[in-house]
Scaffold this motif. Sequence first.
Motif, PDB file in Angstrom:
ATOM      1  N   ARG A 232      24.632 -31.889   4.440  1.00 14.91           N
ATOM      2  CA  ARG A 232      25.775 -31.519   3.600  1.00 14.91           C
ATOM      3  C   ARG A 232      26.263 -30.110   3.953  1.00 14.91           C
ATOM      4  O   ARG A 232      27.469 -29.847   3.973  1.00 14.91           O
ATOM      5  N   GLN A 233      25.346 -29.212   4.214  1.00 15.12           N
ATOM      6  CA  GLN A 233      25.728 -27.845   4.576  1.00 15.12           C
ATOM      7  C   GLN A 233      26.484 -27.819   5.902  1.00 15.12           C
ATOM      8  O   GLN A 233      27.489 -27.106   6.047  1.00 15.12           O
ATOM      9  N   GLN A 234      26.005 -28.599   6.865  1.00 15.23           N
ATOM     10  CA  GLN A 234      26.663 -28.639   8.164  1.00 15.23           C
ATOM     11  C   GLN A 234      28.050 -29.279   8.063  1.00 15.23           C
ATOM     12  O   GLN A 234      29.005 -28.815   8.707  1.00 15.23           O
ATOM     13  N   LEU A 235      28.182 -30.313   7.248  1.00 18.81           N
ATOM     14  CA  LEU A 235      29.488 -30.944   7.048  1.00 18.81           C
ATOM     15  C   LEU A 235      30.446 -29.977   6.362  1.00 18.81           C
ATOM     16  O   LEU A 235      31.647 -29.954   6.673  1.00 18.81           O
ATOM     17  N   ALA A 236      29.941 -29.175   5.434  1.00 19.77           N
ATOM     18  CA  ALA A 236      30.775 -28.181   4.755  1.00 19.77           C
ATOM     19  C   ALA A 236      31.273 -27.140   5.751  1.00 19.77           C
ATOM     20  O   ALA A 236      32.428 -26.691   5.677  1.00 19.77           O
ATOM     21  N   ARG A 237      30.430 -26.741   6.702  1.00 17.12           N
ATOM     22  CA  ARG A 237      30.845 -25.755   7.705  1.00 17.12           C
ATOM     23  C   ARG A 237      31.936 -26.311   8.617  1.00 17.12           C
ATOM     24  O   ARG A 237      32.717 -25.550   9.178  1.00 17.12           O
ATOM     25  N   MET A 238      31.971 -27.615   8.775  1.00 14.00           N
ATOM     26  CA  MET A 238      32.993 -28.241   9.616  1.00 14.00           C
ATOM     27  C   MET A 238      34.312 -28.431   8.881  1.00 14.00           C
ATOM     28  O   MET A 238      35.275 -28.953   9.454  1.00 14.00           O
ATOM     29  N   ASN A 239      34.366 -28.061   7.602  1.00 14.41           N
ATOM     30  CA  ASN A 239      35.592 -28.175   6.798  1.00 14.41           C
ATOM     31  C   ASN A 239      36.104 -29.608   6.711  1.00 14.41           C
ATOM     32  O   ASN A 239      37.314 -29.843   6.669  1.00 14.41           O
ATOM     33  N   LEU A 240      35.190 -30.565   6.674  1.00  8.96           N
ATOM     34  CA  LEU A 240      35.600 -31.957   6.542  1.00  8.96           C
ATOM     35  C   LEU A 240      35.972 -32.250   5.096  1.00  8.96           C
ATOM     36  O   LEU A 240      35.413 -31.663   4.167  1.00  8.96           O
ATOM     37  N   PRO A 241      36.953 -33.145   4.864  1.00 10.16           N
ATOM     38  CA  PRO A 241      37.329 -33.497   3.496  1.00 10.16           C
ATOM     39  C   PRO A 241      36.127 -33.987   2.697  1.00 10.16           C
ATOM     40  O   PRO A 241      35.247 -34.677   3.226  1.00 10.16           O
ATOM     41  N   ALA A 242      36.098 -33.661   1.420  1.00 11.12           N
ATOM     42  CA  ALA A 242      34.947 -33.975   0.572  1.00 11.12           C
ATOM     43  C   ALA A 242      34.667 -35.476   0.543  1.00 11.12           C
ATOM     44  O   ALA A 242      33.506 -35.904   0.622  1.00 11.12           O
ATOM     45  N   ALA A 243      35.723 -36.288   0.396  1.00  7.08           N
ATOM     46  CA  ALA A 243      35.521 -37.737   0.302  1.00  7.08           C
ATOM     47  C   ALA A 243      34.940 -38.299   1.594  1.00  7.08           C
ATOM     48  O   ALA A 243      34.048 -39.157   1.573  1.00  7.08           O
ATOM     49  N   TYR A 244      35.432 -37.800   2.726  1.00  2.00           N
ATOM     50  CA  TYR A 244      34.939 -38.269   4.023  1.00  2.00           C
ATOM     51  C   TYR A 244      33.473 -37.889   4.214  1.00  2.00           C
ATOM     52  O   TYR A 244      32.655 -38.706   4.647  1.00  2.00           O
TER      53      TYR A 244
END
Length: 235
Positions: free
Chosen positions: A11-23
Amino acid sequence: MPDPVWLDELRQQLARMNLPAAYAARLVDELSDHFTDFLEDQMSTDALQSRSVVDRLGSPQEIARHAAHEYTQRSFTGRHPVLMFIALPVLVVAVGYLASLFGVVGAGRVIKALDPGMSSDRMSPTGVGVMRLLCIGALLVPATLTAALFAWLAARASVKRHWPIITGAILGVLAGLSQMDMYVSPVSGKSSLTMGLGFATNTAFIQLAKLVVPLAIGMLIFSRQMRARPTAVAS
C-alpha cells in the motif's frame, strides 16, 4: 491470509506511485484473494507456503512499478508519451501562434479604424507599452495555455513527472525565442507585423520570463491535479 506487513508495504509503494485510490485498493484485494486461493489449493497455510507465495508475487516495489506501468498503458496518452508530450504540444502551440497573429492583425486594424492617421512613432509611451504587451501576450498566452493543457492530460494519465517538464521546457524555449513586433503606419498598406526566432540582449529579461512561465504554470497545474485526485493511502 497474506502477510499484513507485506500488504502494508505494498500500500505504501502504491501510494508513492500516485495511483488512484480505487485502482490501488482493487489491486490489493485481487492480490490478497490470489494469495488466499493459492494457500487453499495447497491445503496449507504454514509460513513456508506463505513465503513461497510472496516470492512468486514479487516485492511490493516491483508490483507497484508494474501496476503504475499498467495503469498508464490504459490510455492513449500513457502509451504514446513522445507523441503526446513532445510532438503534439509543438503542433498545438503553432496553431495558437497562428491564431495570435490574426488577433494582433485585427488589433492593428482596430487602431487604424479609430485613428487613421495614427502611427507607432506618434504613440505615447503608454500606447507603445500596450502594443508591446499585446505582442508579448500573443506569444506567451498560447505557449502557457498549451503547457497547462498537456500538464492536465499528464496528471489524468498518471504519467511520470518528467513528461510535463519536457513539454513545459519545449514550449518555454519556443516562447522565449519567439519575437513579435508590430508597426502602425499612417500610410495605408505600410503597417507591418514581423515574427521570428532569436535572442536579443535588449529584451533578454522578457525573453527569459517567457521561457520560465509555461514551464512554471505547467508544473503548477500538474502538481495541483495530482494532489487533488484521490490516491492510494498508505495504512
